[in-house]
Write a protein that holds these residues in place. Structure first.
Motif, PDB file in Angstrom:
ATOM      1  N   VAL A  39      -9.562  -0.433   5.281  1.00 36.87           N
ATOM      2  CA  VAL A  39      -9.374   0.668   6.231  1.00 36.87           C
ATOM      3  C   VAL A  39      -8.412   1.699   5.635  1.00 36.87           C
ATOM      4  O   VAL A  39      -8.668   2.910   5.649  1.00 36.87           O
ATOM      5  N   ARG A  40      -7.313   1.194   5.097  1.00 35.24           N
ATOM      6  CA  ARG A  40      -6.315   2.073   4.477  1.00 35.24           C
ATOM      7  C   ARG A  40      -6.955   2.932   3.390  1.00 35.24           C
ATOM      8  O   ARG A  40      -6.822   4.164   3.386  1.00 35.24           O
ATOM      9  N   ASP A  41      -7.674   2.283   2.488  1.00 35.15           N
ATOM     10  CA  ASP A  41      -8.226   3.021   1.350  1.00 35.15           C
ATOM     11  C   ASP A  41      -9.326   3.983   1.773  1.00 35.15           C
ATOM     12  O   ASP A  41      -9.490   5.051   1.179  1.00 35.15           O
ATOM     13  N   LYS A  50     -16.065  -1.150  -4.972  1.00 33.22           N
ATOM     14  CA  LYS A  50     -16.043  -2.595  -5.172  1.00 33.22           C
ATOM     15  C   LYS A  50     -14.965  -3.235  -4.317  1.00 33.22           C
ATOM     16  O   LYS A  50     -14.497  -4.322  -4.574  1.00 33.22           O
ATOM     17  N   LYS A  51     -14.580  -2.538  -3.287  1.00 30.36           N
ATOM     18  CA  LYS A  51     -13.425  -2.967  -2.508  1.00 30.36           C
ATOM     19  C   LYS A  51     -13.708  -4.219  -1.680  1.00 30.36           C
ATOM     20  O   LYS A  51     -14.776  -4.354  -1.087  1.00 30.36           O
ATOM     21  N   ASP A  52     -12.739  -5.111  -1.640  1.00 31.83           N
ATOM     22  CA  ASP A  52     -12.826  -6.260  -0.740  1.00 31.83           C
ATOM     23  C   ASP A  52     -12.815  -5.759   0.696  1.00 31.83           C
ATOM     24  O   ASP A  52     -12.090  -4.827   1.027  1.00 31.83           O
ATOM     25  N   ILE A 131       0.514   0.790   7.313  1.00 31.85           N
ATOM     26  CA  ILE A 131      -0.739   1.297   6.742  1.00 31.85           C
ATOM     27  C   ILE A 131      -1.728   0.174   6.430  1.00 31.85           C
ATOM     28  O   ILE A 131      -2.890   0.435   6.157  1.00 31.85           O
ATOM     29  N   ASN A 132      -1.242  -1.082   6.466  1.00 28.31           N
ATOM     30  CA  ASN A 132      -2.122  -2.219   6.209  1.00 28.31           C
ATOM     31  C   ASN A 132      -2.516  -2.930   7.491  1.00 28.31           C
ATOM     32  O   ASN A 132      -3.184  -3.956   7.449  1.00 28.31           O
ATOM     33  N   ALA A 133      -2.063  -2.432   8.622  1.00 29.31           N
ATOM     34  CA  ALA A 133      -2.291  -3.132   9.893  1.00 29.31           C
ATOM     35  C   ALA A 133      -3.379  -2.467  10.725  1.00 29.31           C
ATOM     36  O   ALA A 133      -3.688  -2.910  11.820  1.00 29.31           O
ATOM     37  N   ASP A 173      10.752 -13.403   6.680  1.00 23.26           N
ATOM     38  CA  ASP A 173       9.583 -14.272   6.893  1.00 23.26           C
ATOM     39  C   ASP A 173       8.841 -14.499   5.575  1.00 23.26           C
ATOM     40  O   ASP A 173       8.505 -15.609   5.217  1.00 23.26           O
ATOM     41  N   ASP A 174       8.574 -13.418   4.878  1.00 19.83           N
ATOM     42  CA  ASP A 174       7.833 -13.548   3.623  1.00 19.83           C
ATOM     43  C   ASP A 174       8.373 -12.549   2.599  1.00 19.83           C
ATOM     44  O   ASP A 174       7.977 -11.389   2.566  1.00 19.83           O
ATOM     45  N   PRO A 175       9.300 -13.008   1.743  1.00 19.72           N
ATOM     46  CA  PRO A 175       9.973 -12.111   0.791  1.00 19.72           C
ATOM     47  C   PRO A 175       9.020 -11.454  -0.209  1.00 19.72           C
ATOM     48  O   PRO A 175       9.361 -10.426  -0.792  1.00 19.72           O
ATOM     49  N   LEU A 176       7.835 -12.037  -0.403  1.00 16.19           N
ATOM     50  CA  LEU A 176       6.877 -11.399  -1.313  1.00 16.19           C
ATOM     51  C   LEU A 176       6.584  -9.970  -0.847  1.00 16.19           C
ATOM     52  O   LEU A 176       6.277  -9.084  -1.649  1.00 16.19           O
ATOM     53  N   ARG A 177       6.695  -9.736   0.456  1.00 10.71           N
ATOM     54  CA  ARG A 177       6.395  -8.411   0.994  1.00 10.71           C
ATOM     55  C   ARG A 177       7.296  -7.326   0.410  1.00 10.71           C
ATOM     56  O   ARG A 177       6.908  -6.161   0.358  1.00 10.71           O
ATOM     57  N   MET A 178       8.488  -7.702  -0.034  1.00 12.98           N
ATOM     58  CA  MET A 178       9.387  -6.706  -0.660  1.00 12.98           C
ATOM     59  C   MET A 178       8.740  -6.151  -1.924  1.00 12.98           C
ATOM     60  O   MET A 178       8.767  -4.944  -2.172  1.00 12.98           O
ATOM     61  N   ILE A 182       6.973  -2.257  -2.846  1.00  9.17           N
ATOM     62  CA  ILE A 182       7.221  -1.467  -4.057  1.00  9.17           C
ATOM     63  C   ILE A 182       5.914  -1.250  -4.816  1.00  9.17           C
ATOM     64  O   ILE A 182       5.635  -0.162  -5.316  1.00  9.17           O
ATOM     65  N   ARG A 183       5.087  -2.287  -4.830  1.00  3.43           N
ATOM     66  CA  ARG A 183       3.796  -2.159  -5.510  1.00  3.43           C
ATOM     67  C   ARG A 183       2.921  -1.085  -4.846  1.00  3.43           C
ATOM     68  O   ARG A 183       2.354  -0.232  -5.527  1.00  3.43           O
ATOM     69  N   PHE A 184       2.845  -1.098  -3.512  1.00  3.94           N
ATOM     70  CA  PHE A 184       2.034  -0.077  -2.841  1.00  3.94           C
ATOM     71  C   PHE A 184       2.625   1.314  -3.067  1.00  3.94           C
ATOM     72  O   PHE A 184       1.892   2.284  -3.288  1.00  3.94           O
TER      73      PHE A 184
HETATM   74  P1  ATP Z   1      -5.368  -4.493  -2.545  1.00  2.00           P
HETATM   75  O1  ATP Z   1      -6.381  -5.578  -2.356  1.00  2.00           O
HETATM   76  O2  ATP Z   1      -5.912  -3.168  -2.877  1.00  2.00           O
HETATM   77  O3  ATP Z   1      -4.270  -4.899  -3.446  1.00  2.00           O
HETATM   78  P2  ATP Z   1      -4.829  -4.998   0.220  1.00  2.00           P
HETATM   79  O4  ATP Z   1      -4.100  -4.232   1.277  1.00  2.00           O
HETATM   80  O5  ATP Z   1      -6.260  -5.314   0.464  1.00  2.00           O
HETATM   81  O6  ATP Z   1      -4.634  -4.230  -1.128  1.00  2.00           O
HETATM   82  P3  ATP Z   1      -4.463  -7.808   0.015  1.00  2.00           P
HETATM   83  O7  ATP Z   1      -3.416  -8.595  -0.699  1.00  2.00           O
HETATM   84  O8  ATP Z   1      -5.878  -7.950  -0.413  1.00  2.00           O
HETATM   85  O9  ATP Z   1      -4.000  -6.304  -0.015  1.00  2.00           O
HETATM   86  O10 ATP Z   1      -4.329  -8.215   1.534  1.00  2.00           O
HETATM   87  C1  ATP Z   1      -5.218  -7.774   2.551  1.00  2.00           C
HETATM   88  C2  ATP Z   1      -4.449  -7.475   3.817  1.00  2.00           C
HETATM   89  O11 ATP Z   1      -3.793  -8.657   4.273  1.00  2.00           O
HETATM   90  C3  ATP Z   1      -3.340  -6.446   3.666  1.00  2.00           C
HETATM   91  O12 ATP Z   1      -3.830  -5.138   3.836  1.00  2.00           O
HETATM   92  C4  ATP Z   1      -2.379  -6.856   4.745  1.00  2.00           C
HETATM   93  O13 ATP Z   1      -2.790  -6.387   6.005  1.00  2.00           O
HETATM   94  C5  ATP Z   1      -2.497  -8.354   4.769  1.00  2.00           C
HETATM   95  N1  ATP Z   1      -1.525  -9.045   3.923  1.00  2.00           N
HETATM   96  C6  ATP Z   1      -1.702  -9.479   2.645  1.00  2.00           C
HETATM   97  N2  ATP Z   1      -0.617 -10.103   2.186  1.00  2.00           N
HETATM   98  C7  ATP Z   1       0.280 -10.072   3.187  1.00  2.00           C
HETATM   99  C8  ATP Z   1       1.611 -10.578   3.335  1.00  2.00           C
HETATM  100  N3  ATP Z   1       2.237 -11.216   2.337  1.00  2.00           N
HETATM  101  N4  ATP Z   1       2.229 -10.374   4.530  1.00  2.00           N
HETATM  102  C9  ATP Z   1       1.605  -9.746   5.520  1.00  2.00           C
HETATM  103  N5  ATP Z   1       0.377  -9.250   5.450  1.00  2.00           N
HETATM  104  C10 ATP Z   1      -0.296  -9.406   4.292  1.00  2.00           C
END
Ligand code: ATP
Ligand code: MG
Length: 480
Positions: A39-41, A50-52, A131-133, A173-178, A182-184
């Motif tokens: 949705v974001r993209d 080729k997007k998931d 933007i990912n929600a 909750d999930d430090p990977l999000r930090m 930065i990656r996004f």
């Molecule tokens: P891309 O695939 O282009 O890297 P994406 O947004 O699709 O970007 P994904 O890792 O494929 O990223 O994850 C899909 C979706 O799942 C994200 O858009 C987000 O809503 C959610 N998501 C993924 N990882 C996390 C996380 N660690 N915490 C919360 N939500 C997440």
């Protein structure tokens, strides 16, 4: 709900797959939405070929995936991850993943949440960034409607990365999000909202509960973004860099003594990484750029009257590469060897261009770099980051000369991937020797003679040379 949230999103869901999902969802009495990155993209107008595609299902995602796949073709193989309640298949060039909506709660020592079934809102709450929600409804009564509870669309317009809930909670909750933030920011050229960024700084230490595999996935994505320095500056400012890549963090800073300073090696490295990124999509060339000066901090010395020196930083640096790759869980095979080699050789073309460019020096460089000579030249050109325009022009024109020489000599002598025309076995037979030091010495002497231009890279010449050399060592060809 905000006005924009009612926007009709039909252009994002024009692919037949969405109508199919919608039909099967209705027949099964479940709700379905497309959510997240797709949705974001689409809203950003990024290429989605080729997007998931992530489909959120209120109800069983696995059931719906099976039904939709069977509806397309009986040949489609559905992969089911029962533990996660997800299923996926490939169709029409897309990977389509079905997930049941969930509600998550976390404990403080793990990234693994307690998961329960939830509704769309619960699921949007557990997403990492506004933007990912965002979700688009695939349900009949609201087909094509954007559901955007956190105003993700406004953040898209303002180019802002921001967490949907209180950032401290999202990150703890999930430090990977930090790292994802930065990656996004780096991939999309966005900035991180100040409150979100403050919270990353506060929570940086928690990155230690994240595995290096996941950290490295994000680092690679940062390196592959259009301007990687953007991501690395954020890593530096957030204090994440000193935890996950202390060697690169150490490059920062300038020492001054008497009148002498030196350039900030972190800033310089960033410029080199950006420079190669403009020229090449190679992840490993970008890693080589990131690590090319990695040993400058440990080799730094102040010499009275001369200033700051970094003698041997290319060799020491190349020796540091395997350890860094191992810790980061990067592949230890050819990619690592390539990075190691480029770091080791990164000063050679510039030294060559400063001296008179002799044929034998060019041959040696070709021999040592082999097929990676073009990448090495790209790295070296990227390495020129002087502020002095005249100096840059001078260097670049010297490099053109080196490149020309490289071409000429390669055409003449075929040194790339060169193997001496006589091998060890033949030497053993010729002189009736046992495998050992003498054989190695003789073989090396042929290689050296060719690289030095004493003999051409040809069999007969090598044989004559070998017989003479052997005679000096008291060896004669065996009669048989
Ligand atoms: P891309 O695939 O282009 O890297 P994406 O947004 O699709 O970007 P994904 O890792 O494929 O990223 O994850 C899909 C979706 O799942 C994200 O858009 C987000 O809503 C959610 N998501 C993924 N990882 C996390 C996380 N660690 N915490 C919360 N939500 C997440
Ligand atoms: Mg994705």
């Amino acid at each position: 709900m905000n006005k924009l949230s009612y926007l009709n999103m039909n252009r994002c869901i024009s692919d037949n797959i969405f109508t199919l999902i919608s039909d099967f969802a209705q027949k099964s009495g479940v709700e379905a939405y497309v959510i997240g990155g797709y949705v974001r993209d689409c809203l950003l107008g990024r290429k989605n070929d080729k997007k998931d595609i992530d489909i959120l299902v209120r109800g069983s995602g696995i059931d719906l995936a099976k039904k939709v796949a069977a509806g397309i073709s009986s040949k489609i193989k559905v992969t089911v991850y029962k533990n996660f309640g997800t299923a996926m298949f490939r169709a029409g060039g897309h990977i389509i993943e079905f997930v049941g909506a969930r509600k998550e709660s976390y404990s403080s020592d793990s990234r693994k949440p307690l998961v329960e079934d939830g509704n769309l809102e619960d699921d949007q709450n557990r997403r990492d960034f506004t933007i990912n929600a965002m979700a688009i409804s695939l349900n009949k009564e609201s087909y094509g409607q954007l559901i955007d509870p956190f105003k993700g669309i406004e953040d898209l317009e303002k180019k802002i990365i921001r967490t949907p809930l209180e950032p401290g909670r999202t990150f703890s909750d999930d430090p990977l999000r930090m790292l994802r933030a930065i990656r996004f920011a780096s991939q999309l050229g966005f900035s991180i909202h100040p409150d979100t960024f403050e919270s990353i700084k506060e929570n940086a230490g928690r990155i230690s509960i994240v595995s290096y595999e996941r950290i490295t996935t994000e680092l690679n994505k940062i390196l592959m973004s259009p301007e990687p320095s953007r991501g690395f500056s954020l890593l530096y400012d957030s204090k994440l860099l000193e935890i996950i890549l202390p060697e690169v963090y150490m490059l920062k800073g300038v020492d001054k003594k008497e009148k002498h300073g030196h350039k900030d090696n972190f800033d310089h490295t960033m410029q080199v990484v950006d420079n190669v990124s403009q020229k090449s999509d190679s992840l490993w060339l970008r890693w080589a750029a990131l690590l090319h000066d990695i040993a400058k901090p440990v080799t730094k010395k102040y010499i009275e009257g001369t200033g700051w020196t970094f003698h041997g930083h290319e060799f020491i640096g190349s020796k540091m590469v395997p350890g860094i790759f191992k810790r980061l869980k990067l592949p230890m095979g050819d990619s690592m060897k390539y990075v190691k080699k480029l770091v080791a050789l990164h000063l050679r073309p510039i030294i060559l261009s400063q001296d008179s460019v002799t044929d034998s020096a060019v041959r040696r460089l070709l021999f040592d770099a082999g097929d990676d000579i073009d990448d090495l030249m790209m790295l070296c050109e990227a390495d020129i980051t002087s502020k002095n325009e005249k100096k840059i022009r001078q260097h670049l024109s010297n490099f053109r000369l080196v490149r020309q020489k490289l071409r000429e000599i390669e055409q003449k002598d075929h040194i790339r991937n060169f193997q001496p025309p006589i091998d060890g076995n033949e030497i053993i037979k010729m002189f009736d020797l046992k495998p050992g030091r003498e054989v190695g010495d003789l073989k090396d002497s042929i290689k050296e003679a060719i690289l030095d231009g004493i003999i051409p890279n040809e069999y007969e010449a090598a044989k004559d040379f070998l017989i003479k050399k052997a005679a000096e060592m008291g060896l004669r060809p065996s009669s048989g």
